[in-house]
Scaffold this active site. Structure first.
Site, short mmCIF file in Angstrom:
data_model
loop_
_atom_site.label_atom_id
_atom_site.label_comp_id
_atom_site.label_asym_id
_atom_site.label_seq_id
_atom_site.Cartn_x
_atom_site.Cartn_y
_atom_site.Cartn_z
N ASN A 85 0.84 -1.19 0.00
CA ASN A 85 0.00 0.00 0.00
C ASN A 85 0.88 1.25 0.00
O ASN A 85 2.10 1.17 -0.01
CB ASN A 85 -0.94 -0.05 1.23
CG ASN A 85 -2.27 0.61 0.96
OD1 ASN A 85 -2.33 1.66 0.34
ND2 ASN A 85 -3.34 -0.01 1.44
N HIS A 115 22.25 2.46 13.06
CA HIS A 115 23.42 3.22 13.50
C HIS A 115 24.05 2.49 14.67
O HIS A 115 23.37 1.87 15.47
CB HIS A 115 22.99 4.63 13.91
CG HIS A 115 22.31 5.38 12.81
ND1 HIS A 115 23.02 6.05 11.85
CD2 HIS A 115 21.00 5.54 12.50
CE1 HIS A 115 22.17 6.60 11.00
NE2 HIS A 115 20.94 6.30 11.37
#
Length: 162
Positions: A85, A115
């Site tokens: 979607n 990270h």
């Protein structure tokens, strides 16, 4: 292929600002921008573009625009009859595998990059690490286990720092 580019797929710390990585990434993102500018009625054009853009594209794959991906979907692999979607975001710094007959709701983010948790690994240059993702068909349990393991590692690091 540069050493830094190879690290995208090995789980090692890499620098996303590497010149070769950035050049390749921009070319893929330009194609993705073109895809996002197609009209909803251009279903055949979209299907052809997905086959060119994605790492692999099964039959009947349909992704509502806008679709966002760091590498323009180049590291995304979709099985047959996958529907995504609006506003699917794939942080596809390394490979994402979506199994056949998977339906993805609106505003979903699938992120392979993270990270470093330890601040000393972030001090000089911003580095990232990547982990491939397998989702859909039998892969959803693997994604959940990976997320649980990542959460456990984060909690353990926080406890050690305290």
């Amino acid at each position: 292929m540069s050493e830094m580019k190879e690290k995208l797929h090995t789980g090692e710390l890499y620098l996303p600002g590497d010149e070769e990585i950035m050049e390749e990434q921009m070319a893929y993102q330009d194609k993705l921008c073109e895809y996002n500018m197609t009209k909803p009625s251009e279903t055949q054009k979209r299907a052809e573009m997905l086959k060119e853009m994605l790492g692999s594209c099964g039959r009947g794959v349909y992704i509502e625009a806008p679709f966002y991906a760091n590498f323009g979907g180049h590291h995304c692999h979709f099985g047959d009859m996958v529907y995504a979607n609006y506003h699917l975001t794939c942080v596809d710094d390394t490979h994402i595998y979506i199994g056949s007959y998977t339906m993805i709701g609106p505003n979903v983010t699938i992120a392979t990059a993270g990270h470093p948790i330890l601040p000393e690994l972030r001090e000089d240059e911003e580095g990232r690490i990547c982990q491939s993702i397998l989702a859909g068909t039998a892969g959803l349990a693997q994604v959940q286990l990976f997320c649980q393991a990542l959460l456990l590692v984060t909690i353990l690091l926080l406890v050690q720092e305290a």
